[in-house]
Structures are given as structure tokens and as C-alpha cells.
Write a protein that holds these residues in place. Structure first.
Motif, PDB file in Angstrom:
ATOM      1  N   GLU A  67       0.837  -1.206   0.000  1.00  5.46           N
ATOM      2  CA  GLU A  67       0.000   0.000   0.000  1.00  5.46           C
ATOM      3  C   GLU A  67       0.871   1.254   0.000  1.00  5.46           C
ATOM      4  N   LEU A  68       1.889   1.273   0.833  1.00  3.64           N
ATOM      5  CA  LEU A  68       2.796   2.427   0.889  1.00  3.64           C
ATOM      6  C   LEU A  68       3.518   2.626  -0.442  1.00  3.64           C
ATOM      7  N   ALA A  69       3.956   1.546  -1.044  1.00  2.83           N
ATOM      8  CA  ALA A  69       4.655   1.642  -2.335  1.00  2.83           C
ATOM      9  C   ALA A  69       3.739   2.269  -3.378  1.00  2.83           C
ATOM     10  N   GLY A  70       2.517   1.776  -3.468  1.00 12.39           N
ATOM     11  CA  GLY A  70       1.568   2.333  -4.431  1.00 12.39           C
ATOM     12  C   GLY A  70       1.317   3.809  -4.201  1.00 12.39           C
ATOM     13  N   ARG A  71       1.216   4.187  -2.933  1.00 11.41           N
ATOM     14  CA  ARG A  71       0.976   5.588  -2.584  1.00 11.41           C
ATOM     15  C   ARG A  71       2.145   6.480  -3.000  1.00 11.41           C
ATOM     16  N   VAL A  78       7.763  -4.642  -6.415  1.00 10.01           N
ATOM     17  CA  VAL A  78       9.179  -4.421  -6.094  1.00 10.01           C
ATOM     18  C   VAL A  78       9.342  -4.279  -4.581  1.00 10.01           C
ATOM     19  N   ALA A  79       8.488  -3.505  -3.972  1.00 10.34           N
ATOM     20  CA  ALA A  79       8.562  -3.305  -2.524  1.00 10.34           C
ATOM     21  C   ALA A  79       8.303  -4.621  -1.788  1.00 10.34           C
ATOM     22  N   VAL A  80       7.303  -5.364  -2.221  1.00  8.91           N
ATOM     23  CA  VAL A  80       6.970  -6.626  -1.556  1.00  8.91           C
ATOM     24  C   VAL A  80       8.117  -7.626  -1.701  1.00  8.91           C
ATOM     25  N   LEU A  86      14.066  -9.218   2.924  1.00  6.00           N
ATOM     26  CA  LEU A  86      14.460  -8.656   4.216  1.00  6.00           C
ATOM     27  C   LEU A  86      13.903  -9.504   5.358  1.00  6.00           C
ATOM     28  N   ILE A  87      12.624  -9.826   5.287  1.00  7.02           N
ATOM     29  CA  ILE A  87      11.981 -10.614   6.338  1.00  7.02           C
ATOM     30  C   ILE A  87      12.612 -12.003   6.426  1.00  7.02           C
ATOM     31  N   GLU A  88      12.914 -12.602   5.286  1.00  9.40           N
ATOM     32  CA  GLU A  88      13.544 -13.928   5.286  1.00  9.40           C
ATOM     33  C   GLU A  88      14.890 -13.887   6.014  1.00  9.40           C
ATOM     34  N   GLU A  89      15.697 -12.877   5.712  1.00  5.59           N
ATOM     35  CA  GLU A  89      17.014 -12.777   6.355  1.00  5.59           C
ATOM     36  C   GLU A  89      16.896 -12.442   7.836  1.00  5.59           C
ATOM     37  N   LEU A  90      15.980 -11.545   8.189  1.00  2.46           N
ATOM     38  CA  LEU A  90      15.811 -11.202   9.603  1.00  2.46           C
ATOM     39  C   LEU A  90      15.202 -12.357  10.388  1.00  2.46           C
TER      40      LEU A  90
END
Length: 114
Positions: A67-71, A78-80, A86-90
Motif C-alpha cells: 500500500e505504501l509503495a503504491g501511494r 518491487v517493494a513486496v 528482508l523478512i527472510e534474512e531477519l
């Protein structure tokens, strides 16, 4: 694009834009470092793998990022994709931290399941 750059072409403009990307990368990595520190602290309060993986929270974050990316005029995919990585590594980092705490005997007890 600002008017100051309107007349700049070719190699000179490429150099300017690459410098802008480098400055943005500096800011992005600084923010990712802050986010990582927060996740490390958050991990101290998690007691098991389910709490680390937290699929409902992951979905919530990915939906918000899309939602933020679209805004902001960024392709949401790309953002997702970036946040998935990022989430996978963290998550891998958090699982390692949890394993270390368990090995040291300092992990909080997992909540009782009924």
C-alpha cells in the motif's frame, strides 16, 4: 526532476543520477540498520519459532508495504519482493538468536499450549 537538471544529458546526467542513488542507498542502509536493531530487541521477547515466523504479522507488513509503495509511485511488487527478502534474512537472524539463547539457557519459556 528539478529545472537545475533539465539541460543535463548523457554521461553527465548518468553520473548525477548515480550519485543520487548512492546517497539514497546510504539513507536506506541506515534505516535498515535501525530496523534490524529493533528486530533484535523484539527477538528478546520471543520464546519460540512460531513467534519468530509469525505469518500473520508477515502478511500484515507485506500488505502495508504494498500500500505504501503504491501511494509513493513505486511498483508494489518491487517493494513486496524487497521486504520478503528482508523478512527472510531477519527471520533467519532471529532463529539463530533464539537458538543461541536456548543453548545458553536464557530463552524465555514458550507459552503453555492447551
Amino acid at each position: 526532476m528539478s529545472e537545475a537538471h533539465a539541460g543535463t544529458d548523457g554521461p553527465a546526467r548518468i553520473t548525477e543520477l548515480r550519485a543520487a542513488v548512492d546517497r539514497l542507498d546510504q539513507r536506506i542502509v541506515e534505516l535498515l540498520a535501525v530496523r534490524t536493531r529493533v528486530v533484535r530487541e523484539l527477538t528478546a521477547h520471543k520464546s519460540d519459532e512460531a513467534a519468530v515466523r509469525s505469518p500473520d504479522r508477515v502478511r500484515q507488513v507485506l500488505d502495508r508495504v504494498a500500500e505504501l509503495a503504491g501511494r509513493h509511485g513505486m511498483p508494489p511488487e518491487v517493494a513486496v519482493a524487497t521486504y520478503r527478502a528482508l523478512i527472510e534474512e531477519l527471520t533467519r537472524m532471529q532463529l539463530g538468536m533464539l537458538a543461541e539463547r536456548r543453548a545458553a539457557g536464557t530463552a524465555p519459556a514458550a507459552p503453555e499450549r492447551r
